[in-house]
Design a protein around this motif. Structure first.
Motif, PDB file in Angstrom:
ATOM      1  N   ILE A 193     -41.859 -29.983   0.914  1.00 32.61           N
ATOM      2  CA  ILE A 193     -40.541 -29.615   0.393  1.00 32.61           C
ATOM      3  C   ILE A 193     -39.809 -30.912   0.052  1.00 32.61           C
ATOM      4  O   ILE A 193     -39.709 -31.816   0.880  1.00 32.61           O
ATOM      5  CB  ILE A 193     -39.721 -28.804   1.415  1.00 32.61           C
ATOM      6  N   ARG A 194     -39.293 -31.005  -1.168  1.00 35.76           N
ATOM      7  CA  ARG A 194     -38.621 -32.213  -1.639  1.00 35.76           C
ATOM      8  C   ARG A 194     -37.130 -31.919  -1.867  1.00 35.76           C
ATOM      9  O   ARG A 194     -36.757 -31.389  -2.911  1.00 35.76           O
ATOM     10  CB  ARG A 194     -39.267 -32.711  -2.926  1.00 35.76           C
ATOM     11  N   PRO A 195     -36.284 -32.262  -0.925  1.00 38.59           N
ATOM     12  CA  PRO A 195     -34.845 -32.043  -1.101  1.00 38.59           C
ATOM     13  C   PRO A 195     -34.164 -33.248  -1.747  1.00 38.59           C
ATOM     14  O   PRO A 195     -34.565 -34.395  -1.536  1.00 38.59           O
ATOM     15  CB  PRO A 195     -34.354 -31.853   0.336  1.00 38.59           C
ATOM     16  N   GLN A 196     -33.123 -32.987  -2.531  1.00 36.10           N
ATOM     17  CA  GLN A 196     -32.342 -34.049  -3.161  1.00 36.10           C
ATOM     18  C   GLN A 196     -30.879 -33.619  -3.211  1.00 36.10           C
ATOM     19  O   GLN A 196     -30.573 -32.466  -3.494  1.00 36.10           O
ATOM     20  CB  GLN A 196     -32.831 -34.327  -4.581  1.00 36.10           C
ATOM     21  N   ASP A 197     -29.990 -34.566  -2.934  1.00 38.73           N
ATOM     22  CA  ASP A 197     -28.547 -34.332  -3.057  1.00 38.73           C
ATOM     23  C   ASP A 197     -28.026 -35.100  -4.269  1.00 38.73           C
ATOM     24  O   ASP A 197     -28.429 -36.246  -4.506  1.00 38.73           O
ATOM     25  CB  ASP A 197     -27.811 -34.815  -1.809  1.00 38.73           C
ATOM     26  N   TYR A 198     -27.119 -34.483  -5.029  1.00 44.43           N
ATOM     27  CA  TYR A 198     -26.628 -35.087  -6.258  1.00 44.43           C
ATOM     28  C   TYR A 198     -25.108 -35.009  -6.371  1.00 44.43           C
ATOM     29  O   TYR A 198     -24.479 -34.049  -5.917  1.00 44.43           O
ATOM     30  CB  TYR A 198     -27.217 -34.378  -7.486  1.00 44.43           C
ATOM     31  N   LEU A 199     -24.557 -36.025  -7.020  1.00 45.79           N
ATOM     32  CA  LEU A 199     -23.201 -35.985  -7.557  1.00 45.79           C
ATOM     33  C   LEU A 199     -23.291 -36.476  -8.993  1.00 45.79           C
ATOM     34  O   LEU A 199     -23.677 -37.618  -9.253  1.00 45.79           O
ATOM     35  CB  LEU A 199     -22.252 -36.875  -6.760  1.00 45.79           C
ATOM     36  N   LEU A 200     -22.966 -35.606  -9.955  1.00 45.25           N
ATOM     37  CA  LEU A 200     -22.988 -35.935 -11.377  1.00 45.25           C
ATOM     38  C   LEU A 200     -21.568 -35.840 -11.903  1.00 45.25           C
ATOM     39  O   LEU A 200     -20.880 -34.851 -11.663  1.00 45.25           O
ATOM     40  CB  LEU A 200     -23.902 -34.968 -12.147  1.00 45.25           C
ATOM     41  N   MET A 201     -21.135 -36.879 -12.620  1.00 49.77           N
ATOM     42  CA  MET A 201     -19.763 -36.867 -13.113  1.00 49.77           C
ATOM     43  C   MET A 201     -19.701 -37.574 -14.458  1.00 49.77           C
ATOM     44  O   MET A 201     -20.297 -38.637 -14.653  1.00 49.77           O
ATOM     45  CB  MET A 201     -18.834 -37.557 -12.111  1.00 49.77           C
ATOM     46  N   ASN A 202     -19.002 -36.977 -15.401  1.00 49.29           N
ATOM     47  CA  ASN A 202     -18.790 -37.603 -16.701  1.00 49.29           C
ATOM     48  C   ASN A 202     -17.410 -37.216 -17.223  1.00 49.29           C
ATOM     49  O   ASN A 202     -16.861 -36.161 -16.849  1.00 49.29           O
ATOM     50  CB  ASN A 202     -19.863 -37.167 -17.705  1.00 49.29           C
ATOM     51  N   GLY A 203     -16.860 -38.067 -18.063  1.00 52.90           N
ATOM     52  CA  GLY A 203     -15.545 -37.751 -18.588  1.00 52.90           C
ATOM     53  C   GLY A 203     -14.967 -38.868 -19.422  1.00 52.90           C
ATOM     54  O   GLY A 203     -15.651 -39.834 -19.788  1.00 52.90           O
ATOM     55  N   LYS A 204     -13.667 -38.729 -19.698  1.00 54.10           N
ATOM     56  CA  LYS A 204     -12.929 -39.727 -20.465  1.00 54.10           C
ATOM     57  C   LYS A 204     -11.452 -39.605 -20.072  1.00 54.10           C
ATOM     58  O   LYS A 204     -10.858 -38.537 -20.195  1.00 54.10           O
ATOM     59  CB  LYS A 204     -13.096 -39.496 -21.967  1.00 54.10           C
ATOM     60  N   GLY A 205     -10.900 -40.715 -19.588  1.00 53.64           N
ATOM     61  CA  GLY A 205      -9.515 -40.678 -19.139  1.00 53.64           C
ATOM     62  C   GLY A 205      -9.358 -39.752 -17.956  1.00 53.64           C
ATOM     63  O   GLY A 205     -10.127 -39.819 -16.983  1.00 53.64           O
ATOM     64  N   ASP A 206      -8.372 -38.835 -18.042  1.00 59.63           N
ATOM     65  CA  ASP A 206      -8.138 -37.917 -16.932  1.00 59.63           C
ATOM     66  C   ASP A 206      -8.850 -36.574 -17.109  1.00 59.63           C
ATOM     67  O   ASP A 206      -8.648 -35.646 -16.330  1.00 59.63           O
ATOM     68  CB  ASP A 206      -6.635 -37.692 -16.724  1.00 59.63           C
ATOM     69  N   GLU A 207      -9.696 -36.468 -18.133  1.00 57.62           N
ATOM     70  CA  GLU A 207     -10.514 -35.279 -18.326  1.00 57.62           C
ATOM     71  C   GLU A 207     -11.940 -35.578 -17.844  1.00 57.62           C
ATOM     72  O   GLU A 207     -12.503 -36.617 -18.173  1.00 57.62           O
ATOM     73  CB  GLU A 207     -10.548 -34.866 -19.798  1.00 57.62           C
TER      74      GLU A 207
END
Length: 739
Positions: A193-207
């Motif tokens: 079993i291969r577990p992975q934790d992620y945080l993905l974030m993209n944007g521009k300015g305050d959006e």
């Protein structure tokens, strides 16, 4: 969905980048047979670094995989794949012949093969024209011990790994020789079993869009090989090799909580929440068979080798995606969308190679050729839920068929010009004819091109303690078959990964200068320049609903120029009580290019600009300490650190890991206990911000902190000579299946 897990890891450029640096990295492995350790542990020949390890305490009771990690210039950052310093991939050969195993099968094979079978390991950082490998590949040639005694021998190995979950693996191998006939085989099974934790974030300015969640996949893998050899007479030998691998993933699951901050039509910031989940299953079946004939012209090494091979790879993968509108506490409010996706793939390859070597009194001549014919069939089916039933989406469904023919010829010559100076020069000519088509559309790509690829290596033994060598190669890096399959893999409703059938092959030019002192210390300086470099580019734009979308598109982006310096030592101290294998250096990466267009749809996005140069240091310290006079108890202390550096997709923050191991040898039994990533520091964080203000962030943790218990037993006649390991004609094609 198995590709979903793999691609999520790749989209950040982490795996490819973190292993291309000249740190002791990881690498795809492919073949193994033997290693020998003598007082002169490492030697530099005209085109390779030779590591003699058979007498080394590192080898006794170890696995082939762990032994390779102790080899100069070779490393593994993720404990799954092997890398050569400055190269993106390590192609494994056994006794000069490339393996036919896929990546999963090879990893299991190396981790369950006793290192005691190995005589020496040859590390070829810049392969000559006789090697049919990709542009950024290095070669690890494992030379097995040769014993002529008839009889039977074998080994059995079991391991248990504990991280977030418990994983098990086992394997058994058997070797038999009687007169002119030899046979060897191996079977292995793993439940992982291969577990992975992620945080993905993209944007521009305050959006911005932010996704936090997990990706998990359970794999049950079963595979093995059978090698048969028969010596017709002293000069002629025939053989057949079969490799098979079956992988079943009963569940592949991702779960992301997404926060979307965007302005409404009145320009007021609004925050919306949703939850995206993927449920998938996957089956992979990989079979290959290779027929070999070898004729020896003399006892000096002159010979002719002929190979014919067939390879078939079949993948059956299905995914279901569910996106739900949620509140800030991730509670369900309403259904947003549902869809199903099926991404089957079938690859058929027919290959043939011919290699002729003639050793003359004054020089050695090598010439040969190869032919590969490959057909891939990728029939992607996509259907959306309309509230009552699923309806096929013709815009997301496609049937992509790709045909490719590659033929090549090579010629090289090697000569000892003086007692101290030797040279090897050659060239390879490759002809490529390919055609890809999305059936039922006008989207197609046809390419017909020729590449002339010269190589050169020089070696000068200044005196008994000092040697200097130089090498140059030019290569072509062709896209893997999965890269040109135009399938979309959804991470969230507005974030997805897209491959590209219009990828061009990259041209790569490599140079290397190496100095060695007393066969224990070395300085390696290298440069690699790539035209039409390939990566996954994060393109952003605001859609018609005012939502910022992110599309990771695999495409050619421009040029990459890498300079690296690597200072290393491989030496035993205190009568071989302490064996040290150290490497330290600096890697400078430079990227140039601009991408703003989806190559399939023609959609325009905000520019993603590659215009960065950054230097990054690294350090690798491997220590093996003998704790008993009987040479039956050993302590391993391995440390790796890489400073902040620039990857093609952004800045990669510093990473490090500390591994400890304890090994006990008792007669034919070996017991080992390993602690991987002791302080849980192997976490990946990449951040990029463009001049336009758009930014992209990827954080990933693959539960590298783990404890591993291994028990191994060797039995039978230890002097049995194994079958020849033959380079299959389809080996280079198998590497491009990505499996």
């Amino acid at each position: 969905m198995k590709n979903f897990i793999t691609t999520v890891a790749l989209l950040s450029g982490i795996v490819a980048f973190a292993q291309e640096t000249p740190k002791r990295d990881s690498a795809s492995t492919k073949n193994i047979e033997e290693v020998i350790v003598t007082k002169k542990v490492i030697q530099k020949k005209s085109d390779r670094l030779v590591f003699d390890v058979a007498a080394s305490p590192v080898a006794k009771g170890n696995t082939a995989f762990n032994l390779l990690k102790e080899t100069p210039l070779v490393s593994s950052a993720d404990d799954k794949t092997l890398k050569i310093a400055g190269k993106s991939n390590a192609v494994i050969y056994i006794n000069g012949k490339k393996t036919q195993m896929n990546a999963d099968g090879l990893e299991a094979f190396l981790k369950n093969t006793p290192a005691d079978n190995i005589a020496k390991i040859e590390v070829i950082t810049l392969p000559g024209s006789e090697f049919n490998v990709e542009a950024t590949d290095g070669v690890i040639n494992i030379v097995l011990k040769k014993k002529m005694t008839d009889g039977t021998s074998g080994n059995f190995r079991m391991s248990s790994t504990q991280h977030k979950y418990n994983n098990q693996a086992s394997s058994a191998s058997l070797n038999y020789r009687k007169g002119k006939f030899a046979a060897s085989g191996n079977v292995s099974y793993s439940d992982v079993i291969r577990p992975q934790d992620y945080l993905l974030m993209n944007g521009k300015g305050d959006e911005y869009n932010k996704s936090e969640g997990t990706v998990e996949g359970k794999d049950r893998d079963f595979g093995g090989y059978v090698n048969l050899d028969y010596e017709i007479n002293d000069k002629n030998t025939v053989g057949v090799n079969y490799n098979g691998w079956f992988s079943k993933s009963p569940y592949l699951h991702s779960d992301f909580f997404n926060t979307v901050v965007a302005r409404n039509q009145q320009g007021v910031l609004e925050t919306h929440y949703n939850r995206s989940r993927n449920f998938g299953q996957n089956k992979d079946l990989n079979n290959s068979v290779n027929l070999n004939f070898e004729h020896k012209f003399d006892d000096k090494g002159s010979k002719l080798s002929l190979n014919g091979a067939y390879l078939n790879y079949v993948k059956d993968e299905t995914n279901s995606n569910l996106t739900e509108i949620a509140d800030a506490g991730n509670h369900f409010l309403a259904l947003s969308s549902k869809f199903n996706q099926s991404t089957p793939q079938n690859i058929d390859n027919y290959s043939a190679t011919a290699d002729f070597t003639k050793i003359f009194k004054a020089f050695t001549l090598g010439l040969g050729g190869n032919f590969n014919k490959t057909k891939t069939d990728n029939d992607t089916y996509f259907e959306n839920w309309n509230g009552t039933t699923y309806v096929k989406d013709d815009n997301q469904s496609n049937h992509f068929v790709y045909d490719e023919k590659i033929s090549g010829l090579y010629l090289n010559a090697e000569k000892n010009i003086t007692e101290k100076f030797s040279a090897k020069a050659g060239a390879r000519v490759e002809f490529t004819d390919s055609y890809g088509e999305i059936l039922g559309t006008t989207n197609n790509v046809k390419r017909n091109y020729t590449n002339i690829l010269p190589t050169l290596s020089l070696n000068y033994n200044i005196n008994q303690n000092n040697s200097l060598s130089y090498a140059f190669t030019s290569r072509v890096r062709r896209p893997s078959f999965w890269e040109i399959n135009p399938v979309r893999i959804y991470l969230t409703k507005v974030n997805y990964i897209q491959n590209n059938p219009f990828l061009k092959a990259s041209s790569v030019y490599n140079q290397e200068l190496m100095y060695m002192y007393k066969s224990a210390y070395f300085l390696q300086v290298s440069n690699s320049y790539t035209k039409d470099a390939i990566t996954q580019v994060p393109l952003q734009k605001v859609d018609e609903n005012g939502v910022r979308t992110l599309r990771y598109i695999r495409t050619n982006y421009g040029t990459q120029n890498t300079f690296s310096a690597n200072l290393g030592m491989n030496k035993a101290f205190f009568n071989q009580i302490w064996n040290a294998n150290y490497a330290a250096g600096l890697n400078i990466n430079s990227y140039k290019g601009t991408v703003n267009t989806d190559p399939i749809t023609g959609e325009k996005f905000e520019d993603f600009i590659f215009n960065n140069t950054m230097a990054a240091p690294f350090l690798q310290l491997n220590n093996n300490i003998r704790l008993s006079a009987k040479k039956d108890l050993f302590l391993g202390i391995n440390y790796f650190w890489m400073g902040k550096q620039r990857a093609d997709l952004g800045y990669l923050n510093p990473i490090q890991r500390l591994d400890l191991s304890l090994k006990k040898i008792w007669n034919d039994w070996t017991f080992s206990f390993d602690m991987k990533d002791l302080f849980k520091t192997m976490k990946i964080n990449i951040y990029d911000e463009q001049e336009t203000g758009t930014y992209n962030r990827v954080s990933q943790y693959q539960y590298s902190q783990s404890a591993v218990l291994t028990v191994a037993y060797n039995f039978g006649n230890k002097k049995v000579q194994k079958t020849r390991n033959v380079q299959g004609a389809a080996s280079d094609i198998k590497n491009r299946t990505g499996n």
